[in-house]
Design a protein around this motif. Structure first.
Motif, short mmCIF file in Angstrom:
data_model
loop_
_atom_site.label_atom_id
_atom_site.label_comp_id
_atom_site.label_asym_id
_atom_site.label_seq_id
_atom_site.Cartn_x
_atom_site.Cartn_y
_atom_site.Cartn_z
N SER A 178 -5.53 2.18 -1.14
CA SER A 178 -5.11 3.53 -1.52
C SER A 178 -5.19 3.75 -3.03
CB SER A 178 -3.68 3.79 -1.03
OG SER A 178 -2.79 2.81 -1.56
N ASP A 179 -5.35 2.63 -3.79
CA ASP A 179 -5.49 2.76 -5.23
C ASP A 179 -6.96 2.80 -5.66
OD1 ASP A 179 -6.05 0.23 -4.46
OD2 ASP A 179 -4.75 -0.76 -5.91
N GLY A 180 -7.87 2.73 -4.69
CA GLY A 180 -9.30 2.80 -5.00
C GLY A 180 -9.93 1.47 -5.32
N PRO A 234 -9.58 7.04 -5.03
CA PRO A 234 -8.72 6.83 -3.86
C PRO A 234 -8.97 7.89 -2.79
CG PRO A 234 -7.46 6.58 -5.88
CD PRO A 234 -8.79 7.12 -6.27
N PRO A 261 -2.91 9.73 -0.35
CA PRO A 261 -3.88 8.64 -0.44
C PRO A 261 -3.81 7.75 0.79
CG PRO A 261 -2.02 8.23 -1.89
CD PRO A 261 -1.84 9.63 -1.36
N ALA A 267 -6.03 4.35 2.98
CA ALA A 267 -6.89 3.18 2.84
C ALA A 267 -7.67 3.00 4.12
CB ALA A 267 -6.08 1.92 2.53
#
Length: 226
Positions: free
Chosen positions: A171-173, A204, A211, A213
């Motif tokens: 989710s933080d890219g 993200p 966000p 994942a």
């Protein structure tokens, strides 16, 4: 009647000249004969041989033997040595064994401390399983796109192909896990594709403004320049 003595009609000087001339003619005739090989060989064979009788040398006299050495004088016998009888040594005093000191009494060992049973710590809980959400291709946006390095050995050996990489984008890219979903057929190209995706940075992904994942598929082509 006796004949009167004839007188020499040549004077002495002429008589000497005549004698010398006769001698010279004889010497010339002898020299001419010596020029003939047969005459020279015959003269050489008829030449007398001179033999000198040399008396043999007198035999050498053997050297006289050296005089015998004088007889050795025997040394006089040594005087007898009379040994004095040994003096009796005084008897040593009787050895008395001292009594051993009393052994010290060892102190009593200290009592061990009581053992306290400690309950083992509970194991750490396993990490929650990652969701198997597949992200659509439209959700994949790059801040730093993958930049794989074409291996030099692969270029030299004319290795080419496409690698499909499966990456889990957090989710933080950041890429959390990178796997080879479809190989190019060359291990060097597969490793280069994985390293290139690991260095990538993603925007993200979001869903409903939140966000998220998930897994994404990224094709990495390796083509040789023509």
């Amino acid at each position: 009647m006796p004949r009167p003595p004839q007188r020499d009609e040549l004077p002495p000087a002429q008589r000497r000249i005549a004698v010398l001339a006769i001698l010279a003619l004889h010497g010339a005739a002898a020299w001419g004969l010596m020029q003939v090989d047969a005459v020279r060989n015959a003269v050489a064979e008829a030449a007398p041989l001179f033999v000198d009788l040399i008396a043999p040398p007198a035999p050498e006299r053997p050297p006289e033997p050296p005089p015998p050495p004088p007889p050795l004088k025997k040394p006089p016998p040594p005087a007898p040595v009379i040994a004095a009888p040994p003096r009796p040594s005084p008897a040593p005093p009787p050895f008395v064994v001292p009594e051993p000191p009393p052994e010290p009494v060892p102190p009593a060992p200290p009592e061990p401390p009581p053992v306290v049973a400690v309950a083992p710590a509970p194991p750490a809980p396993p990490p929650p399983p990652q969701p198997t959400r597949e992200l659509p291709a439209s959700a994949i946006q790059y801040l730093d796109p993958p930049d794989p390095v074409y291996p030099r050995a692969s270029r030299r050996l004319n290795e080419s192909g496409q690698v499909i990489v499966r990456v889990y984008v957090g989710s933080d890219g950041l890429p959390r896990q990178v796997q080879v979903l479809q190989s190019s057929g060359f291990a060097r190209l597969d490793e280069a594709a994985v390293e290139g995706v690991r260095r990538a940075r993603f925007r993200p992904p979001t869903e409903n403004g939140q966000p998220i994942a998930g897994w994404a598929r990224i094709p990495i082509p390796f083509e040789l320049e023509k």
